[in-house]
Design a protein around this motif. Structure first.
Motif, PDB file in Angstrom:
ATOM      1  N   GLU A 291      -4.289  25.144 -20.794  1.00  0.00           N
ATOM      2  CA  GLU A 291      -3.561  24.867 -22.030  1.00  0.00           C
ATOM      3  C   GLU A 291      -4.503  24.359 -23.119  1.00  0.00           C
ATOM      4  O   GLU A 291      -5.667  24.083 -22.875  1.00  0.00           O
ATOM      5  CB  GLU A 291      -2.467  23.820 -21.779  1.00  0.00           C
ATOM      6  CG  GLU A 291      -1.067  24.382 -21.722  1.00  0.00           C
ATOM      7  CD  GLU A 291      -0.481  24.708 -23.096  1.00  0.00           C
ATOM      8  OE1 GLU A 291      -1.238  24.703 -24.095  1.00  0.00           O
ATOM      9  OE2 GLU A 291       0.739  24.960 -23.159  1.00  0.00           O
TER      10      GLU A 291
ATOM     11  N   HIS B  47      -3.649  21.616 -24.975  1.00  0.00           N
ATOM     12  CA  HIS B  47      -3.462  20.173 -25.142  1.00  0.00           C
ATOM     13  C   HIS B  47      -2.757  19.618 -23.914  1.00  0.00           C
ATOM     14  O   HIS B  47      -2.038  20.336 -23.215  1.00  0.00           O
ATOM     15  CB  HIS B  47      -2.629  19.896 -26.398  1.00  0.00           C
ATOM     16  CG  HIS B  47      -2.586  18.453 -26.792  1.00  0.00           C
ATOM     17  ND1 HIS B  47      -1.608  17.590 -26.330  1.00  0.00           N
ATOM     18  CD2 HIS B  47      -3.396  17.721 -27.610  1.00  0.00           C
ATOM     19  CE1 HIS B  47      -1.827  16.390 -26.853  1.00  0.00           C
ATOM     20  NE2 HIS B  47      -2.897  16.435 -27.617  1.00  0.00           N
ATOM     21  N   GLU B  48      -2.966  18.330 -23.677  1.00  0.00           N
ATOM     22  CA  GLU B  48      -2.359  17.682 -22.514  1.00  0.00           C
ATOM     23  C   GLU B  48      -0.830  17.754 -22.536  1.00  0.00           C
ATOM     24  O   GLU B  48      -0.181  17.713 -21.493  1.00  0.00           O
ATOM     25  CB  GLU B  48      -2.794  16.212 -22.442  1.00  0.00           C
ATOM     26  CG  GLU B  48      -4.286  15.986 -22.252  1.00  0.00           C
ATOM     27  CD  GLU B  48      -4.765  16.313 -20.846  1.00  0.00           C
ATOM     28  OE1 GLU B  48      -3.927  16.654 -19.989  1.00  0.00           O
ATOM     29  OE2 GLU B  48      -5.984  16.225 -20.614  1.00  0.00           O
TER      30      GLU B  48
ATOM     31  N   LEU C  98       0.949  20.246 -23.124  1.00  0.00           N
ATOM     32  CA  LEU C  98       1.367  21.596 -22.733  1.00  0.00           C
ATOM     33  C   LEU C  98       2.307  22.238 -23.765  1.00  0.00           C
ATOM     34  O   LEU C  98       3.418  22.678 -23.432  1.00  0.00           O
ATOM     35  CB  LEU C  98       2.070  21.577 -21.367  1.00  0.00           C
ATOM     36  CG  LEU C  98       1.348  20.919 -20.187  1.00  0.00           C
ATOM     37  CD1 LEU C  98       2.188  21.058 -18.913  1.00  0.00           C
ATOM     38  CD2 LEU C  98      -0.028  21.517 -19.980  1.00  0.00           C
TER      39      LEU C  98
ATOM     40  N   ALA D 192      -2.022  19.967 -16.889  1.00  0.00           N
ATOM     41  CA  ALA D 192      -2.941  21.103 -16.994  1.00  0.00           C
ATOM     42  C   ALA D 192      -4.199  20.854 -16.172  1.00  0.00           C
ATOM     43  O   ALA D 192      -4.676  19.727 -16.052  1.00  0.00           O
ATOM     44  CB  ALA D 192      -3.306  21.344 -18.450  1.00  0.00           C
TER      45      ALA D 192
ATOM     46  N   ILE E  52      -8.059  22.060 -20.081  1.00  0.00           N
ATOM     47  CA  ILE E  52      -7.640  21.895 -21.471  1.00  0.00           C
ATOM     48  C   ILE E  52      -8.767  22.406 -22.366  1.00  0.00           C
ATOM     49  O   ILE E  52      -9.905  21.953 -22.264  1.00  0.00           O
ATOM     50  CB  ILE E  52      -7.364  20.410 -21.816  1.00  0.00           C
ATOM     51  CG1 ILE E  52      -6.176  19.895 -21.014  1.00  0.00           C
ATOM     52  CG2 ILE E  52      -7.111  20.251 -23.311  1.00  0.00           C
ATOM     53  CD1 ILE E  52      -4.852  20.505 -21.390  1.00  0.00           C
TER      54      ILE E  52
END
Length: 298
Positions: A195, A197-198, A200, A219, A222
């Motif tokens: 993804e 960003h954390e 998602l 994820a 990242i």
């Protein structure tokens, strides 16, 4: 009447806030407040209603903005044309998501170079940063993934972006579409995810639209650029949700496999955004029209 006062008034009217207008004008908030009060004293009528969050124009304020703004914009146009004549070239500043600007916007604008344009692109992942830069005059055009509110901007729908759930062939071979449709959230928790960003953002949007649930997994990889997400997914790092335009060639080549073909795929709309009034400037109008025409094929 002092044009400086009118310029400040129009900016406050468009920004909906003394504080916001002050930042855009490079002034202090007390200076903006003082200029508006001076203008109100000269006119003998209030122009704005002060509220807890920003200001709302009075009827007189709206009428003055409608009468004054086009003339102030015309003065800006005259200034811009004067710069064009001296420099012999018109520089267009565009901003937006790195992948979309790179794959869509810049190729569409390239023909303008032969017409005497120079193009400068700002590749920005943060939509707030993009719009703040547009408001401050750092950009002429911006691409946003949400329609901005308020009178400071004018936004036109540009195109819709279809999202696709993808993975490398080795992962796809282990998954059944029927299982994904029935147990999507559970399957996601058991597989690595790539993804931007954390939080998602792409996976969450897809899961909400297709499975009517939210993912609970974190994820594995990242990478704050969808092109990097694509390469990681294609190399087998895990599943990902990508815009179809970005992964179409890799799907055709077999580097990636679409795991699902939902009846109604998740979509995201892109908006072409300018500062209110700036389409009066010929170079911005020409680029704006060119992008809208190009988007018909996207």
């Amino acid at each position: 009447m002092d044009l400086t006062l009118l310029r400040t008034f129009v900016m406050v009217h468009r920004a909906g806030s003394f504080t916001r207008a002050a930042a855009l004008l490079g002034l202090s908030q007390p200076a903006v407040t003082s200029q508006i009060r001076t203008l109100e004293r000269q006119l003998g009528r209030p122009l704005f209603l002060r509220q807890a969050r920003g200001v709302t124009p009075t009827t007189v304020g709206d009428e003055l903005a409608q009468r004054a703004a086009p003339h102030l914009d015309a003065l800006v146009e005259i200034t811009e044309r004067g710069l064009d004549e001296r420099d012999g070239i018109r520089t267009l500043h565009v901003a937006g998501p790195p992948e979309f600007v790179s794959a869509r916007v810049l190729p569409a604008l390239t023909p303008l170079v032969a017409q005497g344009f120079a193009v400068r692109a700002s590749l920005l992942c943060d939509p707030t940063e993009t719009l703040d830069g547009l408001a401050a005059g750092h950009h002429d055009l911006a691409v946003a993934t949400a329609r901005p509110r308020g009178g400071l901007f004018a936004a036109t729908p540009l195109c819709d972006e279809e999202h696709v759930l993808v993975a490398a062939p080795r992962w796809a071979a282990r998954l059944s579409p029927d299982v994904l449709l029935n147990k999507g959230a559970v399957v996601l928790e058991q597989l690595p995810v790539v993804e931007v960003h954390e939080s998602l953002p792409f996976v969450t949007r897809y899961w909400t639209a297709v499975f009517e649930s939210k993912p609970a997994a974190a994820a594995t990889v990242i990478a704050p650029d969808l092109r990097a997400v694509l390469e990681c997914a294609a190399s087998g790092a895990g599943l990902a949700v990508l815009p179809r335009y970005l992964c179409e060639a890799d799907l055709a080549a077999g580097r990636l496999v679409a795991l699902l073909d939902p009846p109604v795929p998740p979509l995201r709309t892109y908006f072409l955004v300018v500062r209110t009034g700036t389409l009066a400037l010929p170079h911005i109008l020409r680029a704006h029209e060119r992008l809208l025409r190009a988007a018909g094929d996207w």
